[in-house]
Scaffold this active site. Structure first.
Site, PDB file in Angstrom:
ATOM      1  CD  GLU A 164       6.082   4.115   3.099  1.00 24.26           C
ATOM      2  OE1 GLU A 164       5.104   3.695   2.613  1.00 24.26           O
ATOM      3  OE2 GLU A 164       7.060   3.273   3.569  1.00 24.26           O
TER       4      GLU A 164
ATOM      5  CE1 TYR B  68     -13.464  22.060  -3.234  1.00 22.54           C
ATOM      6  CE2 TYR B  68     -11.034  21.893  -3.009  1.00 22.54           C
ATOM      7  CZ  TYR B  68     -12.175  21.372  -3.459  1.00 22.54           C
ATOM      8  OH  TYR B  68     -12.058  20.165  -3.991  1.00 22.54           O
TER       9      TYR B  68
END
Length: 408
Positions: free
Chosen positions: A385, A308
């Site tokens: 979450e 990358y």
């Protein structure tokens, strides 16, 4: 052009989207998929977007897709801007040890890097923004991408032409961080993450009996000398202001204690924060390995597998994320990363094409010590979450802010 309108407070809308976002994240988490083809994950995401006013365009090389939302203010959009929001969807080859009720049901695969949360937050933002389609003055591209974990998924989707269908003027992405306090966004101007190349050198000598090395050309000490020389090169030839990390992680040779092998295989990784240092270090790897080998009568076959690019954040985009982070998470909702991380991220391919930024968002559970939480790529990594509501809000806020004002 009309004057910009007052910006929406997206926090309560992110909270309202949280139950569906959690449910989608858990469904993806339970069935992780690795690599460029994640058909079950793609199906879950498309089901979550079904019925929305989105144009879906599939990647021909991967299971990824983009969903385009064209705003309704003005004939095409008062200012014609387009913004891309990205979420990755692939998992890692790990066996989960979290003990969660919705833990991976796939042996040897786990969402240990948060991509389940990334794609679920993006889908949540798409639902929220679609409900306000008529208020949006431009176009939003939602990029759902597999193959981030070393498979170049973003590059494949770009090569498939997906960025050209509705060419973005800016691009943004979020990445969860279990080692950052709950709800705090973290970023920086310029290099955020490093380039990632794989280095390979096959050193060939002449094998024989270990008791008679004078009749052989032993490649093992040659390989050891190469490793040492590479470390000296990094320490003495690379400036600390433009750093590089070169780590040899594998040395393969030999079959018995009394046999000198014919060859040694070296493998490792090169991480840099600029194209200049990247090219300099690549060239040095080849020069050092070949010349030391030749000095000892060996040969060296060198290869560099290009990874990358550097993940480079446009200061204008980072400033936008900082301003929105404080409105979403409060006065201490933004933290400046003091130095780049030497990990890699294939959102860098998008940022090479389009100005933008990525930021991390803290998902450490309240009351936990972020410094000691299981990190990314760990078999016990978990997230808080509830933070996904802020991620949904951030995606929405970024889209609205850029469409209304650009980088101003």
């Amino acid at each position: 052009m009309n004057a910009p309108t007052a910006l929406q407070d997206w926090r309560p809308l992110g909270e309202a989207a949280l139950p569906d976002t959690i449910a989608l994240r858990r469904a993806i988490h339970a069935e992780p998929e690795i690599g460029l083809q994640c058909p079950k994950t793609t199906a879950k995401l498309k089901a979550a977007l079904a019925g929305l006013p989105l144009e879906i365009h599939d990647s021909s090389s991967t299971s990824g897709f983009i969903a385009i939302l064209r705003g309704g203010r003005g004939e095409v959009g008062d200012n014609g801007r387009t913004v891309l929001l990205r979420g990755d969807m692939d998992a890692l080859p790990l066996t989960e040890e979290t003990g969660l009720d919705f833990a991976s049901t796939v042996p040897g695969a786990m969402h240990a890097c948060g991509h389940d949360a990334h794609s679920a937050m993006l889908a949540g933002a798409a639902r929220v923004l679609c409900a306000r389609k008529d208020e949006l003055p431009g176009t939003i591209v939602f990029m759902f991408q597999p193959g981030e974990e070393g498979h170049h998924g973003a590059r494949w989707m770009i090569e498939d032409g997906l960025l050209d269908i509705a060419r973005p003027d800016a691009a943004f992405a979020l990445h969860i961080s279990p080692n950052t306090p709950t709800g705090v966004f973290v970023g920086r101007d310029g290099p955020l993450l490093a380039s990632t190349d794989t280095l390979i050198a096959n050193i060939k000598g002449k094998g024989g009996h270990a008791a008679m090395p004078h009749d052989c050309i032993d490649p093992i000490p040659v390989a050891c000398e190469i490793v040492a020389a590479l470390q000296a090169f990094i320490a003495r030839r690379i400036p600390v202001a433009d750093p590089a990390v070169l780590t040899i992680t594998q040395i393969h040779a030999g079959s018995s204690h009394n046999i000198i092998p014919d060859a040694v295989r070296l493998m490792g990784t090169l991480r840099t924060l600029s194209d200049h240092t990247r090219e300099k270090a690549r060239a040095a790897f080849r020069q050092i390995a070949e010349n030391i080998s030749a000095a000892h009568g060996c040969t060296a076959e060198i290869s560099v597998d290009e990874g990358y690019p550097v993940t480079f954040c446009d200061p204008r985009a980072t400033a936008m994320m900082r301003d929105l982070a404080t409105s979403i998470s409060g006065e201490n909702g933004w933290s400046v990363m003091p130095a780049p991380m030497m990990g890699g991220e294939d959102f860098s391919y998008v940022l090479r094409e389009v100005p933008g930024a990525m930021a991390f968002v803290g998902v450490a559970s309240p009351g936990s010590d972020p410094r000691t939480n299981p990190p990314l790529h760990n078999t016990r990594m978990t997230i808080e979450e509830s933070v996904m509501a802020r991620g949904v809000a951030m995606h929405c806020a970024l889209a609205e802010r850029f469409l209304e004002r650009g980088f101003d």
